[in-house]
Design a protein around this motif. Structure first.
Motif, mmCIF file in Angstrom:
data_model
loop_
_atom_site.group_PDB
_atom_site.id
_atom_site.type_symbol
_atom_site.label_atom_id
_atom_site.label_comp_id
_atom_site.label_asym_id
_atom_site.label_seq_id
_atom_site.Cartn_x
_atom_site.Cartn_y
_atom_site.Cartn_z
ATOM 1 N N GLY A 55 -9.014 -7.389 22.995
ATOM 2 C CA GLY A 55 -7.868 -8.514 22.892
ATOM 3 C C GLY A 55 -6.921 -8.317 24.349
ATOM 4 O O GLY A 55 -6.759 -7.184 24.701
ATOM 5 N N LEU A 56 -6.706 -9.421 24.746
ATOM 6 C CA LEU A 56 -5.726 -9.610 25.839
ATOM 7 C C LEU A 56 -4.657 -10.172 25.252
ATOM 8 O O LEU A 56 -4.241 -11.263 24.761
ATOM 9 C CB LEU A 56 -6.305 -10.204 26.918
ATOM 10 C CG LEU A 56 -6.058 -10.545 28.211
ATOM 11 C CD1 LEU A 56 -5.855 -9.095 29.117
ATOM 12 C CD2 LEU A 56 -6.513 -11.476 28.998
ATOM 13 N N ALA A 85 -2.017 -9.011 14.570
ATOM 14 C CA ALA A 85 -2.378 -8.946 13.406
ATOM 15 C C ALA A 85 -4.054 -9.153 13.663
ATOM 16 O O ALA A 85 -4.960 -8.282 13.209
ATOM 17 C CB ALA A 85 -2.033 -9.730 12.553
ATOM 18 N N ILE A 86 -4.212 -10.172 14.289
ATOM 19 C CA ILE A 86 -5.688 -10.670 14.610
ATOM 20 C C ILE A 86 -6.243 -9.448 15.679
ATOM 21 O O ILE A 86 -7.276 -8.885 15.431
ATOM 22 C CB ILE A 86 -5.486 -11.932 15.562
ATOM 23 C CG1 ILE A 86 -5.446 -12.943 14.457
ATOM 24 C CG2 ILE A 86 -7.236 -12.091 15.898
ATOM 25 C CD1 ILE A 86 -5.206 -14.545 15.053
ATOM 26 N N VAL A 87 -5.534 -8.914 16.482
ATOM 27 C CA VAL A 87 -6.270 -7.842 17.246
ATOM 28 C C VAL A 87 -6.416 -6.955 16.544
ATOM 29 O O VAL A 87 -7.560 -6.112 16.761
ATOM 30 C CB VAL A 87 -4.833 -7.655 18.548
ATOM 31 C CG1 VAL A 87 -5.498 -6.214 19.061
ATOM 32 C CG2 VAL A 87 -4.784 -8.765 19.317
ATOM 33 N N ALA A 88 -5.763 -6.243 15.917
ATOM 34 C CA ALA A 88 -5.941 -5.155 14.706
ATOM 35 C C ALA A 88 -6.966 -5.182 14.029
ATOM 36 O O ALA A 88 -7.987 -4.513 14.076
ATOM 37 C CB ALA A 88 -4.751 -4.785 13.811
ATOM 38 N N GLU A 89 -7.396 -6.613 13.529
ATOM 39 C CA GLU A 89 -8.442 -6.841 12.727
ATOM 40 C C GLU A 89 -9.894 -6.916 13.444
ATOM 41 O O GLU A 89 -10.836 -6.606 13.065
ATOM 42 C CB GLU A 89 -8.362 -8.174 11.927
ATOM 43 C CG GLU A 89 -9.310 -8.235 10.674
ATOM 44 C CD GLU A 89 -9.053 -9.676 10.255
ATOM 45 O OE1 GLU A 89 -8.101 -10.457 10.264
ATOM 46 O OE2 GLU A 89 -10.323 -10.346 10.176
ATOM 47 N N LEU A 90 -9.760 -7.602 14.713
ATOM 48 C CA LEU A 90 -11.012 -8.183 15.450
ATOM 49 C C LEU A 90 -11.379 -6.962 16.410
ATOM 50 O O LEU A 90 -12.601 -6.900 16.704
ATOM 51 C CB LEU A 90 -10.526 -9.511 15.891
ATOM 52 C CG LEU A 90 -11.712 -10.278 16.661
ATOM 53 C CD1 LEU A 90 -12.632 -10.652 15.518
ATOM 54 C CD2 LEU A 90 -11.119 -11.713 17.183
#
Lengths: 314, 648
Positions: free
Chosen positions: B343-344, B521-526
């Motif tokens: 994730g950036l 939230a996306i970073v945490a999931e992905l």
């Protein structure tokens, strides 16, 4: 799609009526005395009265218009004040020559304007762009009859590459006819080519900034694919949007080029009519040319609708 | 007075910004000077005939030669300027007066009058300009005066149309509505509020019209409809030029030259004006694919095969702008391993997208790589040949953007959008390419793939468009997928589907993915790992768990603690973390974050933060942060807990 085209065609009918009415009004409302213009200021009152009745100028303006309109619907453009000839056969005689030159000029301007504008836009800021952008600006600053005269002087006379003037109908001798069309077409084409080049350049630059152009590179496409499928194909509909109005310049240039090259088209008829204040002739030619202009615009619009599927058709 | 100064400053801006405008002004002034001189003096009497001197070619006595009556052409050209300029200027003045009055009044009043006049003008515009003018001259009879009246009426049509639409577009602006609401008189509103706002449009139109005026006067003069002999204008000189084209080139040549010169000057001036008035004529951002190395940087080469796919080392990019160099990415060192999702994250303008574009070597033309290396599969991305780089793009390194619709060619069907990648890389067989396209659409779970293959991009929904873009990026099974905010524009429900898809890609192909986003939230999931960017630098890199449970950099702590939203402005006082993200090029000295940093505040604003740039990562190790005080773990912990309490 079909419905849209039919609608557009139907819309032309009120437009042509409006055009004929406005044309008629503006020919009568502006101060001018055609009778004196034709018969000369010293004409006797009897002669004047005779002329006036002959051409129905003693009737009220509305009646004059309705008569003209009724004749028009039968394809009769009236009688020339000066030569007393029917105008309709005169026009029919001259329209082929005009169309031939017009088409020639149109193709020349496309052939010059599109590629130059496109390349200049693709390489914005390059040497090519700088040279041709300046040339285009010079081109649209030069009077058309000047360029034409220089062409006649050099290409036609001094170097003798092409015949400087003359006209042969295409049906009589196609080869000679085309040869004679080259120089006038080149001249006429140079009226529109610089505009076209500038429009194309601007459209190309605009397309160049679209995200899909970036994506085309990120997709690793070949330069050829990007140039034709992405750039050119998106530039074309954009040019069409503005091309229609610009073609008016071509029609105006046509008149001058006809005069310059002694080309027997409707343009020279218009000039003669204007010089002799031959109202019916002037009216007829302007109406014909304007309808042609409207038709061209309509076809351009339709072509645009075909090329760009995103525009919503009503 | 106010308007006058505004106009003066506008013209100064035009002249200082545009070389073309300066040349234009020079030419126009020269022509005007000739006109002024001609009022008092010409070398010869322009009407004096000397049959001894017929058709003299240009010489010292007659610099432009003589005509068929032995008249001096220079004198005739000079005198001709009087008629030409007078006709052109009076025509434009008339057109401006008539056209602007009609346009402003109808546009302002609106209603049926507007509708009617617009129709009339539209119909009149169906007559080509020169032919329209010819018709009027036909009625008024050939003379310079008729030409000027004819041209005035002809151009008035354009003035009316353009000013009307300009008025309509400003009419609904709030300040004019306010003025109407306040009960100001119509004429006052038009004069004080509307005229100034449409001024730029009108001035460009006037400039253009003067150029047409000179050209059209010349044309009508040439047709014999302008001034009558023995008077002269530039147009009527050309009649003789054409007549004697076979024997005296100079008559035609010098007859047309003044028209060309003055119109060219005016057009150049007009172009300068338009560039300034029309905001569209801005910079081009089409990327240039060139080898980017500015200066060779003295860094050792990276050891081969350490499980990394892409290595960025000490990478710095500047943007060249009118105001000088602006740094966009500063000393970034960063690695992407095979098969991981990184994730950036960072605020807008923190350099994330520039970094992504650098990986593809597709930076805007005004970008300059100052230092650093980028290695992809052990190839030096900044040094390899264009063709080699093209082969990589779309093949082993692919790119997915936020705005899927805008990223697709509107002129081609979905099928071509995919097959063209295959064809331009290695699949030459049409049937194979088409089958693969269909297979890909199945793979990205686009509904009804057979039908959608034949659709144009705008006919798909937002989520479907994004799936097509992803399908494109998977066409050749890439090693690295760079996804620049691919879900930001989508609904939450659609988002989830896309994220599932991206996870599946890694699982099935082992593709490494760089996922640029605002959304933690996306970073945490992905993601497996996270790199946090601030003001062009990576300030912290770490394992996703580590970043969320134990962030080290104060900025990351703020992000994770929800103190600082990544999108939009932080409103109000959020503890000590106030302020706005710095704009590109205005980064604070030392540690760019220090003005907003609570740690900096707590430690009593040590000078080190504002004077010394924290070390950059140099060992490709995770769990590192670019902060002078990271090592003081205990201290940080306590501060963090007190900070947390204070805010909760």
């Amino acid at each position: 799609m079909l419905k849209y085209f039919v609608n557009r065609l139907l819309f032309m009918i009120p437009l042509i009526f409006g055009l004929s009415a406005l044309l008629f009004v503006y020919m009568r409302v502006l101060p001018g005395d055609p009778v004196a213009g034709i018969l000369g200021p010293e004409a006797t009152p009897e002669l004047r009265a005779q002329f006036t009745t002959l051409f129905g100028l003693d009737k009220p303006i509305l009646e004059q218009y309705l008569i003209w309109l009724a004749d028009l619907t039968r394809g009769d453009f009236g009688i020339s004040y000066t030569s007393q000839q029917d105008i309709t056969p005169l026009l029919i005689d001259r329209i082929p020559a005009t169309l031939q030159l017009l088409l020639g000029g149109f193709f020349v301007s496309l052939a010059i304007g599109l590629p130059i504008g496109f390349l200049a836009g693709r390489r914005r800021g390059s040497l090519f762009d700088n040279i041709f952008s300046t040339l285009a600006l010079m081109g649209l600053s030069m009077p058309i009859f000047w360029i034409g005269t220089l062409f006649i002087m050099y290409i036609g006379v001094a170097w003798g590459i092409l015949p400087p003037e003359g006209y042969v109908p295409f049906s009589e001798n196609p080869k000679e006819s085309l040869r004679l069309t080259i120089l006038p077409s080149l001249t006429l084409g140079l009226v529109l080519a610089p505009y076209l080049a500038r429009l194309t350049r601007a459209a190309t630059i605009e397309v160049q900034q679209e995200p899909f152009m970036y994506q085309s590179q990120a997709k690793g496409l070949k330069n050829r694919t990007i140039t034709f499928r992405y750039s050119a194909r998106n530039v074309l509909p954009q040019i069409l949007v503005v091309l229609g109005m610009q073609l008016g310049g071509l029609l105006g240039g046509q008149v001058i080029v006809e005069q310059l090259f002694n080309w027997p088209g409707v343009g020279r008829l218009l000039i003669q009519g204007a010089l002799q204040r031959d109202y019916p002739v002037v009216q007829a030619v302007i109406l014909i040319v304007s309808i042609l202009f409207v038709l061209i615009n309509l076809s351009v619009e339709m072509l645009h609708a075909v090329l760009d599927r995103r525009i919503r058709l009503h | 007075m106010d308007n006058l100064t505004k106009n003066l400053s506008l013209s100064r801006k035009v002249l200082s910004n545009s070389k073309a405008a300066r040349i234009g002004l020079l030419l126009v002034s020269f022509v005007f000077l000739v006109f002024l001189v001609s009022l008092f003096w010409t070398p010869y009497d322009p009407t004096f005939m000397d049959l001894e001197k017929r058709f003299n070619s240009p010489s010292f006595q007659h610099p432009l030669g003589t005509d068929q009556f032995g008249r001096d052409i220079l004198s005739r050209v000079m005198v001709g300027s009087q008629v030409s300029l007078a006709v052109a200027c009076s025509a434009v003045f008339g057109a401006f007066f008539i056209g602007t009055s009609i346009g402003v009044l109808t546009g302002f009043i609106g209603g049926k009058l507007d509708l009617f006049m617009t129709r009339v003008v539209d119909v009149l515009l169906a007559i080509p300009a020169l032919i329209f003018a010819l018709g009027i001259v036909a009625i008024l009879g050939p003379s310079a005066k008729s030409v000027s009246v004819a041209l005035a009426i002809t151009y008035a049509r354009q003035f009316a149309r353009i000013t009307r639409s300009a008025v309509v577009s400003v009419k609904n602006k709030s300040y004019i509505e306010a003025s109407i609401g306040l009960g100001h008189k119509t004429m006052t509103i038009i004069y004080k509020d509307i005229m100034p706002s449409i001024f730029p449009v009108v001035i460009v139109q006037i400039t253009a019209a003067i150029a047409w005026g000179i050209l059209d006067e010349a044309s009508l003069g040439f047709l014999g409809l302008g001034v009558q002999p023995p008077d002269t204008s530039w147009g009527s000189l050309l009649i003789e030029g054409r007549q004697y084209a076979y024997q005296a080139w100079w008559i035609a040549f010098f007859g047309g030259l003044p028209v060309a010169l003055s119109v060219f000057g005016i057009n150049m001036l007009g172009d300068g004006l338009r560039d300034l008035v029309d905001p569209r004529s801005s910079r081009s951002y089409f990327p240039k694919d060139k080898k980017k190395r500015g200066k060779k940087s003295a860094t050792e080469s990276i050891s081969a095969d350490n499980g990394s796919l892409l290595e960025i080392e000490n990478f710095t990019v500047d943007f060249l702008s009118d105001s000088g160099k602006v740094r966009a990415v500063s000393n970034v060192t960063f690695t992407i391993k095979k098969g991981e999702i990184v994730g950036l994250v960072g605020e807008s303008a923190s350099g994330k997208s520039t970094l992504a574009m650098s990986m593809l070597r597709l930076l805007p033309p005004n970008a300059e790589v100052v230092s650093g290396n980028i290695r992809f599969q052990n190839l030096d991305v900044l040094e390899i040949e264009q063709e080699e780089m093209r082969q990589i793009r779309g093949n082993s390194m692919t790119y997915v953007t936020q705005d899927a619709l805008a990223a697709m060619n509107p002129m081609t069907r979905v099928e071509e959008q995919i097959t063209e990648i295959l064809k331009d890389h290695r699949v030459t067989d049409k049937k194979v390419a088409k089958d693969r396209a269909l297979e890909l659409l199945h793979l990205v779970r686009l509904k009804d793939p057979e039908r959608n293959l034949l659709n144009y991009p705008h006919e798909l929904s937002g989520g479907m468009q994004q799936r097509v873009i992803i399908a494109q990026s998977l066409a050749l099974k890439p090693e690295l997928l760079i996804a620049d905010e691919p879900t930001t524009a989508l609904d939450v429900s659609v988002q989830a589907g896309i994220l599932e898809l991206i996870k599946g890609i890694r699982k099935n192909y082992g593709t490494s993915i760089v996922f640029i986003t605002h959304d933690l939230a996306i970073v945490a999931e992905l993601c497996d790992r996270v790199a946090v960017m601030y003001a062009g630098s990576i300030v912290e890199v770490g394992d996703v768990k580590e970043i969320f449970t134990n962030p080290k950099h104060p900025y990351t702590q703020a992000l994770v603690g929800g103190l600082l939203p990544l999108r939009g402005e932080s409103k109000g006082k959020l503890g000590v973390l106030e302020g706005q993200p710095p704009r590109t090029g205005e980064w604070p000295s030392g540690c760019a974050f220090h003005p907003r940093c609570y740690l900096h505040e707590k430690l009593g604003k040590p000078d080190r933060c504002s004077s010394e740039k924290p070390a950059i990562q140099d060992d490709f190790q995770d769990g590192w942060a670019s902060c002078h005080f990271t090592e003081q773990r205990t201290r940080l912990e306590t501060l963090k807990s007190t900070q947390g309490k204070k805010l909760r």
